[in-house]
Design a protein around this motif. Structure first.
Motif, PDB file in Angstrom:
ATOM      1  N   GLN A  68      51.849 -16.457  20.119  1.00  0.00           N
ATOM      2  CA  GLN A  68      52.159 -17.132  18.864  1.00  0.00           C
ATOM      3  C   GLN A  68      52.640 -16.176  17.781  1.00  0.00           C
ATOM      4  O   GLN A  68      53.249 -16.618  16.812  1.00  0.00           O
TER       5      GLN A  68
ATOM      6  N   HIS B  59      42.321 -17.647  23.485  1.00  0.00           N
ATOM      7  CA  HIS B  59      42.848 -17.264  22.165  1.00  0.00           C
ATOM      8  C   HIS B  59      42.114 -16.010  21.705  1.00  0.00           C
ATOM      9  O   HIS B  59      41.223 -16.077  20.854  1.00  0.00           O
TER      10      HIS B  59
ATOM     11  N   HIS C   3      46.715 -17.318  20.240  1.00  0.00           N
ATOM     12  CA  HIS C   3      47.210 -16.710  21.475  1.00  0.00           C
ATOM     13  C   HIS C   3      48.213 -15.619  21.120  1.00  0.00           C
ATOM     14  O   HIS C   3      48.948 -15.746  20.127  1.00  0.00           O
TER      15      HIS C   3
ATOM     16  N   LEU D  81      51.202 -23.291  18.414  1.00  0.00           N
ATOM     17  CA  LEU D  81      51.101 -23.258  19.867  1.00  0.00           C
ATOM     18  C   LEU D  81      52.298 -23.995  20.467  1.00  0.00           C
ATOM     19  O   LEU D  81      52.637 -25.097  20.025  1.00  0.00           O
TER      20      LEU D  81
END
Length: 427
Positions: A328, A274, A325, A157
């Motif tokens: 990422q 997420h 997420h 993250l």
């Protein structure tokens, strides 16, 4: 040096910087090539250290940031001007031997090949839909970055630097993606962003009826006003067969009430932030500390998974199941050899090849023995006019096309050609 056609005041102002680069074109070209070789050695050394940590059996799944070209192209972008200037000056010198001329031609051809290949690569992946724009988490003000549609590696993250002392002066510049730290922490099973978006879309935003139910369960308090990610609503995301004792009890109660056996997951703010589920195949040791790889959401708690413990979790089992997420995820197109074109903070991926082309052309122009502009030297007039036109075109393009995410980066890029224009205007 004097005699290049630049105004005398600018030559005098630039004289203190002459010690930073050698006067001889051969030494300048050798120093630039040595710098490229040093970058290559540093990348190889970092890759070998990473291999030593993760084992030789995992060599085939090395992080994309260690593939050939990922570091070298960024160095080429910095050294394009001195490389082109030194090579062009060697070709214009009458005492240059044949070996020097061949080496200079190879350098110029190399710069041209890099510009052409990177421009074609960016065009191909952009037009074919292999690269898309996706948002980053809220910590980066929801800025967008480039991501592969088919991603196979996971970043941590993004971690922003501390807020500066004068936040109004910086205007959120340090929170832009260019300043974020997000190293690759694991290789994951190939994940398609669009497919995940379609699968998760019905569960990302609650309906009006669900919001009213959430408020009633939370005692009339709005979800956004709660200070922690409470588990506030139920969403039937999957149907599972009751296998454990607790699920058997739930199934018996459900069958007694006339409903089927169905397991529910509560929706929380962390879960919605997420939406993608990934399975790791190889984990890497991150160079930075205090980073988060993803979250693990149970029916009653949301847990952040530090990137430092992924390796230990992988040793306990074959794979690690995480919710992450979309920002990422990365792949070989945006994080591999041509990663310089898709750096975080960049909005227009053709910026890098065009900048390298402009620096190379200006380097060739600076090395040509043109002298002052006069009617007796039409070649000098045409060369100065072309160079000035390129700089003006770059200034116009930088001011009309949004090259970067943040305003300060765009302003600096637009002002750079304007500042450099007086160097081209001949006396």
């Amino acid at each position: 040096r004097r005699g290049t056609g630049a105004p005398a005041p600018l030559e005098d102002a630039a004289r203190p910087l002459a010690w930073t680069f050698p006067d001889s074109p051969g030494l300048a070209l050798g120093l630039s090539c040595s710098s490229l070789l040093l970058v290559w050695l540093l990348r190889r050394s970092a890759d070998r250290r990473s291999v030593a940590k993760r084992g030789a059996s995992e060599l085939a799944v090395r992080p994309h940031e260690f593939v050939f070209g990922s570091w070298e192209l960024r160095a080429v972008g910095v050294l394009a001007f001195p490389l082109a200037a030194a090579a062009a000056e060697i070709l214009t010198e009458p005492q240059t031997d044949i070996i020097g001329c061949l080496f200079a031609i190879i350098v110029l051809a190399f710069l041209g090949a890099v510009v052409f290949s990177s421009f074609r690569f960016v065009t191909d992946v952009s037009t074919s839909g292999k690269v898309v724009r996706t948002e980053l988490p809220r910590t980066t003000e929801n800025a967008e970055v480039f991501a592969d549609v088919l991603a196979d590696q996971l970043r941590a993250l993004p971690s922003c630097p501390p807020e500066p002392s004068f936040p109004m002066l910086f205007n959120g510049w340090t929170a832009s993606p260019s300043w974020c730290v997000a190293p690759i922490v694991a290789a994951v099973r190939e994940t398609q962003l669009e497919a995940h978006y379609r699968a998760c879309a019905p569960f990302l935003l609650p309906t009006d009826a669900e919001e009213e139910q959430d408020k009633a369960e939370a005692g009339g308090v709005d979800i956004g006003e709660q200070g922690k990610p409470l588990l506030v609503a139920e969403s039937p995301l999957r149907e599972d067969t009751a296998t454990s004792a607790s699920s058997e009890t739930g199934a018996q109660e459900a069958s007694a009430s006339g409903s089927g056996s169905r397991t529910h997951h509560r929706r929380s703010a962390v879960y919605m932030a997420h939406p993608l589920r990934v399975l790791t195949t190889v984990t890497y040791e991150p160079r930075a500390r205090n980073l988060v790889a993803g979250v693990a959401c149970a029916s009653w708690i949301d847990c952040a998974v530090p990137a430092d413990v992924l390796r230990r979790l992988e040793e306990l089992g074959s794979e690690v199941d995480l919710r992450v997420h979309p920002g990422q995820l990365c792949g070989p197109h945006t994080s591999g050899c041509y990663a310089a074109c898709f750096d975080w903070g960049t909005r227009w991926p053709w910026r890098w090849p065009l900048e390298v082309a402009l620096r190379s052309l200006l380097g060739v122009w600076a090395a040509l023995p043109l002298g002052a502009v006069s009617t007796d030297a039409p070649l000098a007039m045409v060369s100065h006019a072309v160079a000035l036109g390129l700089v003006c075109l770059a200034a116009y393009g930088s001011s009309t096309v949004r090259l970067y995410e943040h305003f300060y980066d765009n302003v600096a890029t637009a002002l750079a050609p304007v500042v450099g224009a007086p160097l081209i205007v001949p006396p």
